[in-house]
Write a protein that holds these residues in place. Sequence first.
Motif, mmCIF file in Angstrom:
data_model
loop_
_atom_site.group_PDB
_atom_site.id
_atom_site.type_symbol
_atom_site.label_atom_id
_atom_site.label_comp_id
_atom_site.label_asym_id
_atom_site.label_seq_id
_atom_site.Cartn_x
_atom_site.Cartn_y
_atom_site.Cartn_z
ATOM 1 N N VAL A 1 9.460 -9.088 -5.661
ATOM 2 C CA VAL A 1 9.290 -8.802 -4.373
ATOM 3 C C VAL A 1 8.055 -7.898 -4.433
ATOM 4 C CG1 VAL A 1 10.225 -7.829 -2.336
ATOM 5 C CG2 VAL A 1 11.487 -9.406 -3.589
ATOM 6 N N ASN A 2 7.001 -7.948 -3.598
ATOM 7 C CA ASN A 2 5.988 -6.888 -3.358
ATOM 8 C C ASN A 2 6.054 -6.187 -2.002
ATOM 9 O OD1 ASN A 2 3.359 -5.732 -3.223
ATOM 10 N ND2 ASN A 2 2.389 -7.481 -2.479
ATOM 11 N N LEU A 3 6.510 -4.818 -1.981
ATOM 12 C CA LEU A 3 6.936 -4.113 -1.348
ATOM 13 C C LEU A 3 5.774 -3.362 -0.700
ATOM 14 C CD1 LEU A 3 9.194 -3.181 0.724
ATOM 15 C CD2 LEU A 3 9.749 -1.254 -0.850
ATOM 16 N N MET A 4 5.153 -3.288 0.600
ATOM 17 C CA MET A 4 4.216 -2.516 1.057
ATOM 18 C C MET A 4 4.448 -1.852 2.483
ATOM 19 S SD MET A 4 1.266 -5.817 0.524
ATOM 20 C CE MET A 4 2.304 -7.127 1.383
ATOM 21 N N SER A 5 3.673 -0.896 2.491
ATOM 22 C CA SER A 5 3.485 -0.059 3.765
ATOM 23 C C SER A 5 2.708 1.051 3.951
ATOM 24 C CB SER A 5 4.841 0.702 3.825
ATOM 25 O OG SER A 5 4.941 1.831 3.098
#
Lengths: 234, 234
Positions: free
Chosen positions: B36-40
């Motif tokens: 899972v690629n978590l971005m923000s």
Amino acid sequence: MGEYRIIEVKRSVFEDNNRDADRLRAQLKGDGTFLVNLMSSPGAGKTTTLKRTITALRDEVRIGVMEADIDGEVDAQAVTQAGAKAVQIHTGGMCHLDADMTRQGLHALGSAEYDLVVLENVGNLVCPAEFDTGAWRNVMLLSVPEGDDKPLKYPLMFKNCQAVLVNKIDALGVFDDFDCGRVKERILSRNPDCEIFFVSAKTGEGFESWLGWLRREIHRFKSGGMEAPRHYDA
Amino acid sequence: MGEYRIIEVKRSVFEDNNRDADRLRAQLKGDGTFLVNLMSSPGAGKTTTLKRTITALRDEVRIGVMEADIDGEVDAQAVTQAGAKAVQIHTGGMCHLDADMTRQGLHALGSAEYDLVVLENVGNLVCPAEFDTGAWRNVMLLSVPEGDDKPLKYPLMFKNCQAVLVNKIDALGVFDDFDCGRVKERILSRNPDCEIFFVSAKTGEGFESWLGWLRREIHRFKSGGMEAPRHYDA
């Protein structure tokens, strides 16, 4: 008042951005236009800060604004309502502005008519720090909800700014792990000459210090006593 | 537990990132490792969300974490304390991770040992959206203090995510101009298939829905019933 244009800017075919930036700064000096590059994360409060700043200064200085975004035009609408002339710059997907894109925006704005032009850069703490836009002062906003560890994670941004506004101090009650003394220490360890202001763009708290600094910098620029900011590369 | 390494990753000399990403996804499928690629944005709460997610799932699935930052190692420290194995990836000034940098991180982590690996991407809403990392799912956090206009300004990020967590809902009282209905509408207008969860990583509110989705996605991946996410270019 109440008018703004949308322009699409393109990346320069010339690769020497530092040279472009110095040339633009010299041109701005000749025009008497003080350019401030305002940077932050998305949603840190650049537009709200700008609106309050415009409202406070619009009877003293002629203010123009360049709003840079990947897309949209909500910010240009907002600042024109506050009483500044604005252009909305679309960056064609680019995550920052370089000096030539800034020059294109200034040309569209007709910058020689203004004492102060603020460039609201793309919301991003990484790429905008790497590119000298040709501004005479670089200012960043760090908002309380982002946390006091940001100077540790985005060192170049904090090194390349002459002033940092710590915004949304009205939310310190909710974000009670944010330590104002610690963030100040961390900013100064990256950049000992940095001016730091604790403000709330929402309530106006702390704004007098920020506005005082901005007035003094405009005066110093206009009287010829300002040195170009040093730019650190990544 | 409590250990992490710092690795420096380099940009691939090959320029075909989409091909690299597809190859990495195939490798992960073979290994049974759901990435899972978590971005923000900076400070939206990726690490706090991750810590709470790890605490909830660590007895069910084997979890590894890759923390990507320009500099610093505070996040790797935090997630190892929550009970996951982690590597801290330093990007050498790069504002995003590409698929080959992700591959280097997975290699350092020893990814085949894990059921779930989360990549905490660089805090940035622009560049990470443009580069397919090879993850099987892209998830972004939008925090309430950033404002409900972000889907208008960073369209590609919202288009390339399969789930959005609207975080810091415990602060809705202070940021009372944030409209949950409006943000949902704006996200869905960019991406009609997007799953949206309203959460507080601080209090845990709304986490059951998010954890339920994540459990189902892990199961779907493991059982071979998951399709690769569609990647939109800038």
